[in-house]
Design a protein around this motif. Structure first.
Motif, PDB file in Angstrom:
ATOM      1  N   MET A  98      64.113  18.552  82.890  1.00 28.81           N
ATOM      2  CA  MET A  98      63.624  18.361  84.239  1.00 28.81           C
ATOM      3  C   MET A  98      62.559  19.412  84.540  1.00 28.81           C
ATOM      4  O   MET A  98      61.455  19.069  84.957  1.00 28.81           O
ATOM      5  CB  MET A  98      64.809  18.454  85.197  1.00 28.81           C
ATOM      6  CG  MET A  98      64.494  18.203  86.625  1.00 28.81           C
ATOM      7  SD  MET A  98      65.952  17.925  87.659  1.00 28.81           S
ATOM      8  CE  MET A  98      66.742  19.519  87.630  1.00 28.81           C
TER       9      MET A  98
ATOM     10  N   ASP B 155      58.508  18.449  84.532  1.00 21.22           N
ATOM     11  CA  ASP B 155      57.767  18.585  85.778  1.00 21.22           C
ATOM     12  C   ASP B 155      56.748  19.716  85.712  1.00 21.22           C
ATOM     13  O   ASP B 155      55.676  19.627  86.319  1.00 21.22           O
ATOM     14  CB  ASP B 155      58.722  18.767  86.959  1.00 21.22           C
ATOM     15  CG  ASP B 155      59.298  17.434  87.386  1.00 21.22           C
ATOM     16  OD1 ASP B 155      58.536  16.617  87.921  1.00 21.22           O
ATOM     17  OD2 ASP B 155      60.496  17.211  87.169  1.00 21.22           O
TER      18      ASP B 155
ATOM     19  N   LEU C 203      62.455   8.031  87.069  1.00 19.39           N
ATOM     20  CA  LEU C 203      62.570   8.696  88.361  1.00 19.39           C
ATOM     21  C   LEU C 203      63.991   8.606  88.918  1.00 19.39           C
ATOM     22  O   LEU C 203      64.474   9.545  89.556  1.00 19.39           O
ATOM     23  CB  LEU C 203      61.572   8.105  89.356  1.00 19.39           C
ATOM     24  CG  LEU C 203      60.092   8.342  89.023  1.00 19.39           C
ATOM     25  CD1 LEU C 203      59.202   7.618  90.021  1.00 19.39           C
ATOM     26  CD2 LEU C 203      59.768   9.815  88.959  1.00 19.39           C
TER      27      LEU C 203
ATOM     28  N   SER D  83      62.468  14.309  94.627  1.00 18.12           N
ATOM     29  CA  SER D  83      62.827  13.215  93.707  1.00 18.12           C
ATOM     30  C   SER D  83      63.146  11.935  94.470  1.00 18.12           C
ATOM     31  O   SER D  83      62.749  10.841  94.054  1.00 18.12           O
ATOM     32  CB  SER D  83      64.036  13.616  92.848  1.00 18.12           C
ATOM     33  OG  SER D  83      63.722  14.708  92.029  1.00 18.12           O
TER      34      SER D  83
ATOM     35  N   GLU E  83      66.057  11.223  87.082  1.00 21.43           N
ATOM     36  CA  GLU E  83      65.751  12.549  87.600  1.00 21.43           C
ATOM     37  C   GLU E  83      66.474  12.799  88.934  1.00 21.43           C
ATOM     38  O   GLU E  83      67.048  13.862  89.154  1.00 21.43           O
ATOM     39  CB  GLU E  83      64.238  12.676  87.786  1.00 21.43           C
ATOM     40  CG  GLU E  83      63.779  14.036  88.247  1.00 21.43           C
ATOM     41  CD  GLU E  83      62.274  14.138  88.274  1.00 21.43           C
ATOM     42  OE1 GLU E  83      61.721  14.814  87.389  1.00 21.43           O
ATOM     43  OE2 GLU E  83      61.657  13.536  89.179  1.00 21.43           O
ATOM     44  N   LEU E  84      66.486  11.795  89.795  1.00 18.36           N
ATOM     45  CA  LEU E  84      67.165  11.919  91.082  1.00 18.36           C
ATOM     46  C   LEU E  84      68.674  12.068  90.901  1.00 18.36           C
ATOM     47  O   LEU E  84      69.292  12.962  91.479  1.00 18.36           O
ATOM     48  CB  LEU E  84      66.857  10.705  91.967  1.00 18.36           C
ATOM     49  CG  LEU E  84      67.595  10.616  93.297  1.00 18.36           C
ATOM     50  CD1 LEU E  84      67.315  11.834  94.169  1.00 18.36           C
ATOM     51  CD2 LEU E  84      67.215   9.334  94.019  1.00 18.36           C
TER      52      LEU E  84
ATOM     53  N   HIS F  84      59.864  10.455  95.912  1.00 16.06           N
ATOM     54  CA  HIS F  84      59.037   9.965  94.809  1.00 16.06           C
ATOM     55  C   HIS F  84      59.611   8.647  94.279  1.00 16.06           C
ATOM     56  O   HIS F  84      58.888   7.662  94.096  1.00 16.06           O
ATOM     57  CB  HIS F  84      58.986  11.032  93.713  1.00 16.06           C
ATOM     58  CG  HIS F  84      57.942  10.799  92.678  1.00 16.06           C
ATOM     59  ND1 HIS F  84      57.930  11.513  91.506  1.00 16.06           N
ATOM     60  CD2 HIS F  84      56.888   9.959  92.610  1.00 16.06           C
ATOM     61  CE1 HIS F  84      56.909  11.110  90.763  1.00 16.06           C
ATOM     62  NE2 HIS F  84      56.256  10.164  91.410  1.00 16.06           N
TER      63      HIS F  84
ATOM     64  N   THR G 241      69.552  15.487  89.439  1.00 15.71           N
ATOM     65  CA  THR G 241      69.380  16.558  90.427  1.00 15.71           C
ATOM     66  C   THR G 241      70.522  16.561  91.440  1.00 15.71           C
ATOM     67  O   THR G 241      71.080  17.618  91.763  1.00 15.71           O
ATOM     68  CB  THR G 241      68.024  16.413  91.148  1.00 15.71           C
ATOM     69  OG1 THR G 241      66.983  16.403  90.172  1.00 15.71           O
ATOM     70  CG2 THR G 241      67.794  17.544  92.122  1.00 15.71           C
TER      71      THR G 241
END
Length: 127
Positions: free
Chosen positions: A1, A5, A100, A74, A103-104, A77, A107
């Motif tokens: 991550m 990024d 995406l 996140s 990633e969300l 996005h 997180t």
């Protein structure tokens, strides 16, 4: 991550035209705007800096703040992209949405884990 990024942020900031033309699906949202792309790159670099500091110090409130900020980024996005797949191929839509979304979810999972661990540690520290 953090590494991904960070790489994307550096690419956006230092090579905005290349990012616009070469990063998958970005050129599907014309027109090119160097100011916008490089500003977003700077924000990505800033978020990565905060995440790195939180990972080094592992102080619960700092980690919570860093992960909350990244989770909000996140989420927004991801939410934008899942509503704007009009010009995407099925492969690109699935790739962007999945990446995406992952990633969300990652997180938020780290944020929940951090909050749960903080609650367990707090009573011991108070003694």
């Amino acid at each position: 991550m953090i590494a991904l990024d960070g790489l994307v942020g550096i690419w956006q900031y230092f090579f905005p035209r290349s990012f616009y033309e070469d990063f998958p699906t970005v050129r599907l949202d014309p027109p090119y705007n160097e100011h916008l792309v490089s500003d977003v790159g700077g924000l990505n670099i800033a978020l990565v800096g905060v995440l790195i500091i939180a990972a080094v110090y592992l102080e619960q409130r700092l980690v919570t703040a860093a992960l909350t900020g990244f989770a909000l980024y996140s989420l927004t996005h991801f939410a934008f992209h899942v509503r704007h797949f009009d010009h995407f191929s099925l492969r690109d839509a699935v790739g962007v949405g999945t990446g995406l979304g992952f990633e969300l979810v990652l997180t938020v999972a780290l944020l929940v884990l951090n909050l749960r661990m903080g609650r367990r540690v707090a009573p011991v520290a108070a003694r």
